[in-house]
Design a protein around this motif. Structure first.
Motif, PDB file in Angstrom:
ATOM      1  N   LEU A   1       0.849  -1.198   0.000  1.00 53.04           N
ATOM      2  CA  LEU A   1       0.000   0.000   0.000  1.00 53.04           C
ATOM      3  C   LEU A   1       0.882   1.244   0.000  1.00 53.04           C
ATOM      4  O   LEU A   1       1.827   1.343   0.795  1.00 53.04           O
ATOM      5  CB  LEU A   1      -0.916   0.004   1.224  1.00 53.04           C
ATOM      6  CG  LEU A   1      -1.911   1.158   1.386  1.00 53.04           C
ATOM      7  CD1 LEU A   1      -3.153   0.691   2.147  1.00 53.04           C
ATOM      8  CD2 LEU A   1      -1.311   2.357   2.122  1.00 53.04           C
TER       9      LEU A   1
ATOM     10  N   ALA B   1       0.352   5.659  -0.330  1.00 57.25           N
ATOM     11  CA  ALA B   1      -0.597   6.768  -0.392  1.00 57.25           C
ATOM     12  C   ALA B   1       0.170   8.084  -0.311  1.00 57.25           C
ATOM     13  O   ALA B   1       1.086   8.237   0.510  1.00 57.25           O
ATOM     14  CB  ALA B   1      -1.616   6.687   0.744  1.00 57.25           C
TER      15      ALA B   1
ATOM     16  N   HIS C   1      -9.546  14.316   0.323  1.00 57.59           N
ATOM     17  CA  HIS C   1      -9.007  13.799   1.582  1.00 57.59           C
ATOM     18  C   HIS C   1      -9.188  14.861   2.656  1.00 57.59           C
ATOM     19  O   HIS C   1      -9.011  16.062   2.397  1.00 57.59           O
ATOM     20  CB  HIS C   1      -7.521  13.466   1.413  1.00 57.59           C
ATOM     21  CG  HIS C   1      -6.810  13.163   2.683  1.00 57.59           C
ATOM     22  ND1 HIS C   1      -5.856  13.989   3.232  1.00 57.59           N
ATOM     23  CD2 HIS C   1      -6.925  12.123   3.539  1.00 57.59           C
ATOM     24  CE1 HIS C   1      -5.410  13.467   4.348  1.00 57.59           C
ATOM     25  NE2 HIS C   1      -6.037  12.327   4.559  1.00 57.59           N
TER      26      HIS C   1
ATOM     27  N   VAL D   1     -13.757   3.909  -3.569  1.00 62.11           N
ATOM     28  CA  VAL D   1     -13.152   3.305  -2.375  1.00 62.11           C
ATOM     29  C   VAL D   1     -13.217   4.298  -1.221  1.00 62.11           C
ATOM     30  O   VAL D   1     -12.445   5.271  -1.194  1.00 62.11           O
ATOM     31  CB  VAL D   1     -11.694   2.889  -2.644  1.00 62.11           C
ATOM     32  CG1 VAL D   1     -11.045   2.350  -1.368  1.00 62.11           C
ATOM     33  CG2 VAL D   1     -11.620   1.862  -3.752  1.00 62.11           C
TER      34      VAL D   1
ATOM     35  N   VAL E   1     -12.304   5.442   2.536  1.00 66.25           N
ATOM     36  CA  VAL E   1     -11.202   5.157   3.460  1.00 66.25           C
ATOM     37  C   VAL E   1     -11.447   5.912   4.759  1.00 66.25           C
ATOM     38  O   VAL E   1     -11.728   7.120   4.735  1.00 66.25           O
ATOM     39  CB  VAL E   1      -9.842   5.563   2.869  1.00 66.25           C
ATOM     40  CG1 VAL E   1      -8.717   5.202   3.820  1.00 66.25           C
ATOM     41  CG2 VAL E   1      -9.621   4.918   1.508  1.00 66.25           C
TER      42      VAL E   1
ATOM     43  N   GLU F   1      -9.829   6.310   8.899  1.00 72.20           N
ATOM     44  CA  GLU F   1      -8.706   6.002   9.792  1.00 72.20           C
ATOM     45  C   GLU F   1      -8.891   6.764  11.093  1.00 72.20           C
ATOM     46  O   GLU F   1      -9.274   7.941  11.085  1.00 72.20           O
ATOM     47  CB  GLU F   1      -7.383   6.398   9.141  1.00 72.20           C
ATOM     48  CG  GLU F   1      -6.164   6.168  10.013  1.00 72.20           C
ATOM     49  CD  GLU F   1      -4.882   6.655   9.354  1.00 72.20           C
ATOM     50  OE1 GLU F   1      -3.895   6.867  10.086  1.00 72.20           O
ATOM     51  OE2 GLU F   1      -4.877   6.841   8.121  1.00 72.20           O
TER      52      GLU F   1
ATOM     53  N   GLU G   1      -7.801   1.346  10.732  1.00 72.24           N
ATOM     54  CA  GLU G   1      -8.198   1.930   9.454  1.00 72.24           C
ATOM     55  C   GLU G   1      -8.857   0.879   8.592  1.00 72.24           C
ATOM     56  O   GLU G   1      -8.668  -0.328   8.789  1.00 72.24           O
ATOM     57  CB  GLU G   1      -7.006   2.534   8.723  1.00 72.24           C
ATOM     58  CG  GLU G   1      -5.976   1.531   8.252  1.00 72.24           C
ATOM     59  CD  GLU G   1      -4.881   2.154   7.409  1.00 72.24           C
ATOM     60  OE1 GLU G   1      -5.163   3.140   6.702  1.00 72.24           O
ATOM     61  OE2 GLU G   1      -3.741   1.651   7.466  1.00 72.24           O
TER      62      GLU G   1
ATOM     63  N   TRP H   1     -10.163   0.227   4.296  1.00 69.09           N
ATOM     64  CA  TRP H   1     -10.282   0.578   2.881  1.00 69.09           C
ATOM     65  C   TRP H   1     -11.334  -0.356   2.293  1.00 69.09           C
ATOM     66  O   TRP H   1     -11.119  -1.567   2.210  1.00 69.09           O
ATOM     67  CB  TRP H   1      -8.954   0.401   2.152  1.00 69.09           C
ATOM     68  CG  TRP H   1      -7.844   1.274   2.647  1.00 69.09           C
ATOM     69  CD1 TRP H   1      -7.294   1.297   3.904  1.00 69.09           C
ATOM     70  CD2 TRP H   1      -7.117   2.244   1.880  1.00 69.09           C
ATOM     71  NE1 TRP H   1      -6.298   2.213   3.975  1.00 69.09           N
ATOM     72  CE2 TRP H   1      -6.154   2.824   2.738  1.00 69.09           C
ATOM     73  CE3 TRP H   1      -7.174   2.676   0.552  1.00 69.09           C
ATOM     74  CZ2 TRP H   1      -5.272   3.801   2.323  1.00 69.09           C
ATOM     75  CZ3 TRP H   1      -6.290   3.655   0.132  1.00 69.09           C
ATOM     76  CH2 TRP H   1      -5.357   4.215   1.003  1.00 69.09           C
ATOM     77  N   TYR H   2     -12.463   0.194   1.846  1.00 69.66           N
ATOM     78  CA  TYR H   2     -13.582  -0.613   1.375  1.00 69.66           C
ATOM     79  C   TYR H   2     -13.588  -0.719  -0.151  1.00 69.66           C
ATOM     80  O   TYR H   2     -13.180   0.202  -0.858  1.00 69.66           O
ATOM     81  CB  TYR H   2     -14.912  -0.014   1.842  1.00 69.66           C
ATOM     82  CG  TYR H   2     -15.073   0.027   3.341  1.00 69.66           C
ATOM     83  CD1 TYR H   2     -15.486  -1.104   4.051  1.00 69.66           C
ATOM     84  CD2 TYR H   2     -14.823   1.194   4.052  1.00 69.66           C
ATOM     85  CE1 TYR H   2     -15.647  -1.064   5.429  1.00 69.66           C
ATOM     86  CE2 TYR H   2     -14.979   1.233   5.433  1.00 69.66           C
ATOM     87  CZ  TYR H   2     -15.384   0.114   6.108  1.00 69.66           C
ATOM     88  OH  TYR H   2     -15.541   0.156   7.477  1.00 69.66           O
TER      89      TYR H   2
ATOM     90  N   LEU I   1     -11.935  -2.392  -2.347  1.00 67.62           N
ATOM     91  CA  LEU I   1     -10.704  -2.408  -3.142  1.00 67.62           C
ATOM     92  C   LEU I   1     -10.716  -3.521  -4.181  1.00 67.62           C
ATOM     93  O   LEU I   1     -10.181  -3.348  -5.280  1.00 67.62           O
ATOM     94  CB  LEU I   1      -9.498  -2.585  -2.218  1.00 67.62           C
ATOM     95  CG  LEU I   1      -9.010  -1.357  -1.451  1.00 67.62           C
ATOM     96  CD1 LEU I   1      -7.960  -1.763  -0.438  1.00 67.62           C
ATOM     97  CD2 LEU I   1      -8.454  -0.313  -2.401  1.00 67.62           C
TER      98      LEU I   1
ATOM     99  N   ASP J   1     -11.804  -6.089   0.985  1.00 66.08           N
ATOM    100  CA  ASP J   1     -11.636  -4.930   1.847  1.00 66.08           C
ATOM    101  C   ASP J   1     -10.333  -5.089   2.621  1.00 66.08           C
ATOM    102  O   ASP J   1      -9.933  -6.210   2.962  1.00 66.08           O
ATOM    103  CB  ASP J   1     -12.794  -4.779   2.827  1.00 66.08           C
ATOM    104  CG  ASP J   1     -14.142  -4.645   2.135  1.00 66.08           C
ATOM    105  OD1 ASP J   1     -14.150  -4.144   0.990  1.00 66.08           O
ATOM    106  OD2 ASP J   1     -15.161  -5.051   2.714  1.00 66.08           O
TER     107      ASP J   1
END
Length: 325
Positions: free
Chosen positions: A161, A163, A217, A273, A275, A277, A301, A303-304, A306, A315
């Motif tokens: 991952l 980001a 974000h 997606v 996210v 956290e 956290e 992440w749905y 994906l 996920d």
């Protein structure tokens, strides 16, 4: 009798006043002018306070949020988990296989994660610009049953991952003297890849999922100071709504005594997606009104969607302990 006493008193006053006037003429009196309370010269210890600390508004630019460069380093030990399986029908030798090609996800190992932020804070509470990067890499092994006629087969899973965030942030003092708050809003670019591979004596299978997307974000940080101590309660929430492309690859090879037979398929789909956290813990400053802050606590956290596909769903969840400075 009364007139005589009054005359004596008036004479005495005249003599004292005349002597004072004569003394004033011969010896001028120096008059000292006190500085205005708001003047920079009214400083009991001018040599102890640097000039840079006197610029700006002390209410808008406290010592914990002075203008200048901002750096944040975060590390921790996390346990990622992929929920769901990748599954799709694959044409093998002219026949669409049934059941579909799929593999479970091996339990991923505990791993170290890192996050770095850098930016610049403007004076007079005009906010700050931040660029952040976060990475999480893990892998794990397990055994799958019913995959190969020869018996249980070991398989391997990996996760990678990455980001990248670009945000504008600002501090707020509206919650009171014991509170400190900072919000930020910007964009996130993220890439998440995972795969699983099993190599048996008779059957070999590989499945993978690769997501690349971007979107808005936002984040919120809170500190609740504990009295006059250098400790405070710390909480941080971040969320993102990413929109991007998911690519899934499915491969299978079947070995026979007189040869092999195999097939592959690629599935691509546009997905959204979400996210979320959350971090919670305790923060500490080395000294009063320090620019340095450290926080230790727990993070979770998610992440749905994906691995969203025709017959697939994936996920990503992770949790662990973080240290932030």
């Amino acid at each position: 009798m009364v007139r005589a006493i009054a005359g004596v008193l008036l004479g005495t006053v005249w003599l004292v006043g005349g002597a004072a006037a004569q003394e004033g003429v011969g010896n001028p009196v120096t008059v000292t002018t006190l500085p205005h309370p708001s003047s920079p010269d009214n400083d009991p210890h001018p040599s102890l306070v640097p000039l840079s600390a006197r610029t700006g508004d002390p209410l808008l630019d406290p010592p914990s949020a002075l203008p200048g460069w901002v750096f944040v380093v975060e590390t921790g030990i996390f346990k990622p988990h992929i929920k769901g399986d990748l599954s799709a029908a694959v044409n093998i030798g002219g026949v669409v296989n049934d059941p579909t090609v799929s593999l479970p996800n091996a339990p991923l190992d505990w791993t170290a994660g890192a996050r770095i932020e850098a930016g610049y804070r403007f004076p007079e509470a005009c906010g700050e610009f931040l660029v952040g990067y976060r990475s999480l890499v893990s892998e794990g092994d397990a055994r799958v049953i019913g995959f190969d006629p020869s018996g249980p087969v070991p398989f391997h899973s990996r996760l990678n991952l990455n980001a990248l965030d670009g945000d504008y942030a600002a501090r707020q003092c509206s919650l009171g003297e014991q509170w400190d708050m900072k919000w930020k809003v910007g964009v996130r670019l993220a890439s998440v890849y995972w795969d699983s591979r099993a190599d048996g004596p008779l059957v070999e299978r590989r499945v993978s999922n690769d997501f690349l997307g971007a979107g808005p974000h936002l984040g919120l940080e809170l500190w609740r100071h504990l009295g006059c101590s250098r400790f405070s309660l710390y909480g941080r929430f971040e969320g993102a709504a990413l929109w991007g492309q998911t690519g899934q690859n499915y491969e299978e090879v079947i070995r026979f005594t007189d040869g092999t037979l195999g097939g592959a398929r690629k599935v691509s789909q546009t997905v959204g997606v979400p996210v979320v956290e959350f971090q919670g813990g305790v923060a500490w400053a080395p000294w009063a009104e320090s620019r340095w802050r450290f926080a230790l606590g727990y993070q979770i956290e998610a992440w749905y969607y994906l691995g969203q596909g025709d017959d697939a769903r994936g996920d990503l969840w992770s949790q662990g302990v973080f240290l932030r400075g």
